[in-house]
Scaffold this motif. Structure first.
Motif, PDB file in Angstrom:
ATOM      1  N   ASN A  20       0.936  -1.055   0.051  1.00 39.16           N
ATOM      2  CA  ASN A  20      -0.089  -0.060   0.196  1.00 39.16           C
ATOM      3  C   ASN A  20       0.875   1.366   0.271  1.00 39.16           C
ATOM      4  N   VAL A  21       0.899   2.141  -1.093  1.00 42.03           N
ATOM      5  CA  VAL A  21       1.989   3.017  -1.305  1.00 42.03           C
ATOM      6  C   VAL A  21       1.729   4.154  -0.301  1.00 42.03           C
ATOM      7  N   THR A  22       0.717   4.387   0.304  1.00 41.56           N
ATOM      8  CA  THR A  22      -0.026   5.304   1.123  1.00 41.56           C
ATOM      9  C   THR A  22       0.603   5.074   2.592  1.00 41.56           C
ATOM     10  N   THR A  23       0.538   3.754   3.101  1.00 46.14           N
ATOM     11  CA  THR A  23       0.875   3.518   4.321  1.00 46.14           C
ATOM     12  C   THR A  23       2.152   2.705   4.570  1.00 46.14           C
ATOM     13  N   GLY A  24       2.632   2.319   3.311  1.00 46.24           N
ATOM     14  CA  GLY A  24       3.872   1.611   3.289  1.00 46.24           C
ATOM     15  C   GLY A  24       3.633   0.136   3.740  1.00 46.24           C
ATOM     16  N   ARG A  25       2.486  -0.337   4.142  1.00 49.80           N
ATOM     17  CA  ARG A  25       2.279  -1.675   4.823  1.00 49.80           C
ATOM     18  C   ARG A  25       2.269  -2.873   3.504  1.00 49.80           C
TER      19      ARG A  25
END
Length: 138
Positions: free
Chosen positions: A51-56
């Motif tokens: 998830n590019v927003t959270t980095g998860r």
């Protein structure tokens, strides 16, 4: 067999053994179990997405055994987390030859960034992202 094991001070590790079955088990673990675990974790790493927003890191929709299809199933997240954690532990504490393994940083990255188990405030742990446990009682 009469197994004699010389342990380290903590009693946690067997440093030397005269037991042939123990030695066979150690060879089996290194020559069979470890390669199978590596390949299994490579499969999960191939499936994971970021998830590019959270980095998860997340896993795609999968069938939770005998239940429902959902992304980030607890079953798969737990297996993935345990597998890479075991590989990191083996590489850093058990088999020093693996400290230079090119996959070690990837495994450590998964441990740091793998998404948490899906939960909600109503039922707690979910089967997967957005899938609650529902009990069918008569």
């Amino acid at each position: 067999c009469a197994c004699v094991c010389v342990c380290d001070r903590s009693g946690q590790k067997c440093l030397m053994s005269t037991c042939s079955s123990f030695i066979r088990f150690q060879l089996f673990r290194c020559q069979v179990v470890l390669p199978v675990l590596r390949k299994s974790m490579q499969y999960y790493m191939h499936l994971m997405t970021e998830n590019v927003t959270t980095g998860r890191l997340h896993l795609p929709a999968a069938q939770s055994p005998e239940y429902a299809t959902a992304p980030d199933t607890n079953y798969d997240l737990a297996l993935f987390r345990w597998g890479v954690g075991t590989l990191v532990h083996v590489a850093t504490h058990v088999l020093p030859d693996l400290r230079g393994d090119p996959d070690l940083p990837k495994w450590q990255n998964v441990i740091e960034r793998l998404t948490d188990f899906p939960t909600d405030s109503e039922t707690g742990l979910l089967i997967g992202d957005g899938v609650q446990v529902s009990l069918f009682c008569a």
